[in-house]
Design a protein around this motif. Structure first.
Motif, PDB file in Angstrom:
ATOM      1  N   ARG A   1       0.879  -1.180   0.000  1.00 18.77           N
ATOM      2  CA  ARG A   1       0.000   0.000   0.000  1.00 18.77           C
ATOM      3  C   ARG A   1       0.904   1.214   0.000  1.00 18.77           C
ATOM      4  NH1 ARG A   1      -4.127   1.216   4.389  1.00 18.77           N
ATOM      5  NH2 ARG A   1      -2.477   0.497   5.803  1.00 18.77           N
TER       6      ARG A   1
ATOM      7  N   LYS B   1       3.789  -6.126   7.392  1.00 16.78           N
ATOM      8  CA  LYS B   1       3.180  -4.904   7.908  1.00 16.78           C
ATOM      9  C   LYS B   1       4.199  -3.855   8.360  1.00 16.78           C
ATOM     10  CE  LYS B   1      -0.938  -4.638   9.277  1.00 16.78           C
ATOM     11  NZ  LYS B   1      -2.190  -4.580  10.073  1.00 16.78           N
TER      12      LYS B   1
ATOM     13  N   ASN C   1      -2.894   6.230  13.025  1.00 21.91           N
ATOM     14  CA  ASN C   1      -3.572   6.405  11.731  1.00 21.91           C
ATOM     15  C   ASN C   1      -3.100   5.455  10.640  1.00 21.91           C
ATOM     16  OD1 ASN C   1      -5.142   9.120  12.220  1.00 21.91           O
ATOM     17  ND2 ASN C   1      -3.076   9.468  13.027  1.00 21.91           N
ATOM     18  N   ARG C   2      -2.377   4.413  11.010  1.00 21.42           N
ATOM     19  CA  ARG C   2      -1.739   3.565  10.009  1.00 21.42           C
ATOM     20  C   ARG C   2      -2.727   2.803   9.128  1.00 21.42           C
ATOM     21  NH1 ARG C   2       2.268  -0.587  11.955  1.00 21.42           N
ATOM     22  NH2 ARG C   2       2.050  -1.203   9.793  1.00 21.42           N
ATOM     23  N   ASP C   3      -3.980   2.673   9.539  1.00 25.50           N
ATOM     24  CA  ASP C   3      -4.966   1.945   8.732  1.00 25.50           C
ATOM     25  C   ASP C   3      -5.345   2.702   7.466  1.00 25.50           C
ATOM     26  OD1 ASP C   3      -5.001  -0.143  10.500  1.00 25.50           O
ATOM     27  OD2 ASP C   3      -6.795   0.524  11.565  1.00 25.50           O
ATOM     28  N   ASN C   4      -5.111   4.006   7.450  1.00 25.98           N
ATOM     29  CA  ASN C   4      -5.407   4.818   6.270  1.00 25.98           C
ATOM     30  C   ASN C   4      -4.181   5.692   5.987  1.00 25.98           C
ATOM     31  OD1 ASN C   4      -6.304   6.914   4.481  1.00 25.98           O
ATOM     32  ND2 ASN C   4      -8.417   6.411   5.023  1.00 25.98           N
TER      33      ASN C   4
ATOM     34  N   CYS D   1      -3.078   9.349   7.416  1.00 32.86           N
ATOM     35  CA  CYS D   1      -1.858   9.387   8.228  1.00 32.86           C
ATOM     36  C   CYS D   1      -0.914  10.487   7.742  1.00 32.86           C
ATOM     37  CB  CYS D   1      -1.169   8.031   8.170  1.00 32.86           C
ATOM     38  SG  CYS D   1       0.151   7.823   9.378  1.00 32.86           S
TER      39      CYS D   1
ATOM     40  N   GLU E   1       3.620   0.595   2.761  1.00 29.89           N
ATOM     41  CA  GLU E   1       3.413  -0.492   3.713  1.00 29.89           C
ATOM     42  C   GLU E   1       3.594  -1.831   3.015  1.00 29.89           C
ATOM     43  OE1 GLU E   1       0.516  -1.706   7.428  1.00 29.89           O
ATOM     44  OE2 GLU E   1      -0.363  -0.554   5.771  1.00 29.89           O
TER      45      GLU E   1
END
Length: 256
Positions: free
Chosen positions: A4, A196, A222-225, A229, A252
Motif C-alpha cells: 500500500r 506490515k 492512523n496507520r490503517d489509512n 496518516c 506499507e
C-alpha cells in the motif's frame, strides 16, 4: 509481497512556493522524495529533475536490461544497489549541468533526495542529504537513513546533549546534496522487511517541526489509512510552525 502506498506535499505556513517534489512509480516499486534549494524557484527545478531522472532511469533499465549505464558497477554492491545508486548519481549530474549551463537562473541550486525501491524480498534505500526514511515495525520507529548534515557530524564527533542539539545554531546546514559538484557519494542500504512494516519517506519540513515521538504516535494511530496518516503528519508540522515545505510518502509491506 503486496504494497500500500500514498504521498502528499504541502507548501507549509511560511513559504511562498513549494520546492519539494515526490514521485510514486508503483510499476517499478519505486518511491522518491526530494527537497530542493536555490533562489528564483531553482530548488523546485532541482527537486523535479531529481525525481524525474531517477524514475526515468528505473523505467528505461527495466525495459532494456542491456542498456549501457552512465556509471560503472561498484564492487561490493548488488545489481539493485548499483541501479539505485546510479540513478541518483545521474540525477546529480543533470542538476549540476543544468545549473552550469544557465547560471543566471540556476546558480547554486541543489536538492536532497531519498528513494526507496522494492525488489524481490528486499528493500533498498538510497539517499543524499537530510531527507529521511523511517520504518515503523510493530510499535518501534527506526530512522533508516543517516542525515548528511553539519548537526549530525557534530553529534557523531562530540556526543552533544539534548539541549545542545536543540540549540545548535546551524541545524539547516547539509554537507551533501545533489547538484553541488559533478559527482556525489550516494548512501545505499538494504533492508529485509517484515509483514506490515510501514516506511515513511519525508523532507526535513516534517522532522524539523515535530519530533520522532510525535511522528511515531501519529503513524500508530492512523496507520490503517495512509492518506489520512500523511495528512495528520503534515497538519502536525504546520500546527507547530510549518516554517518549511513538508512532503511525506508512505509504503506499507504485506508479506504473503
Amino acid at each position: 509481497m503486496k504494497l500500500r502506498y500514498a504521498g502528499n506535499t504541502h507548501v507549509g505556513m511560511k513559504r511562498g512556493h513549494n520546492e519539494d517534489n515526490l514521485r510514486l512509480v508503483p510499476e517499478e516499486n519505486l518511491y522518491i522524495v526530494a527537497d530542493g534549494m536555490g533562489g528564483h524557484a531553482s530548488g523546485e527545478v532541482a527537486s523535479q529533475l531529481a525525481v524525474d531522472t531517477i524514475a526515468e532511469f528505473f523505467i528505461e533499465t527495466s525495459k532494456d536490461e542491456d542498456l549501457t549505464w552512465p556509471y560503472k558497477m561498484e564492487k561490493g554492491r548488488s545489481y539493485e544497489e548499483n541501479r539505485l545508486g546510479a540513478s541518483i548519481k545521474l540525477a546529480n549530474l543533470r542538476i549540476f549541468e543544468t545549473a552550469k549551463n544557465d547560471p543566471s537562473k540556476h546558480h547554486g541550486m541543489g536538492t536532497t533526495v531519498v528513494a526507496l525501491c522494492i525488489c524481490g524480498d528486499s528493500i533498498y534505500v538510497g539517499h543524499v542529504g537530510d531527507s529521511r526514511v523511517y520504518r515503523l515495525r510493530g510499535e518501534e520507529l527506526h530512522q533508516v537513513t543517516e542525515d548528511h548534515s553539519l548537526l549530525n557530524d557534530y553529534i557523531k564527533m562530540k556526543d552533544l546533549t539534548e539541549e545542545e542539539i536543540e540549540n545548535f545554531p546551524h541545524k539547516n546546514v547539509i554537507v551533501r546534496a545533489l547538484g553541488m559538484k559533478e559527482t556525489v557519494q550516494v548512501d545505499v542500504a538494504r533492508e529485509e522487511p517484515r509483514h506490515k512494516d510501514l516506511y515513511l519517506l519525508c523532507s526535513d519540513g516534517l522532522n524539523g517541526m515535530i519530533n520522532d515521538a510525535t511522528i511515531r504516535a501519529i503513524m500508530l494511530e492512523n496507520r490503517d489509512n495512509l492518506e489520512v496518516c500523511i495528512d495528520k503528519l503534515i497538519e502536525a508540522a504546520n500546527n507547530n510552525g510549518g516554517t518549511d515545505n513538508t512532503t511525506c510518502v508512505m509504503v506499507e509491506i504485506f508479506k504473503e
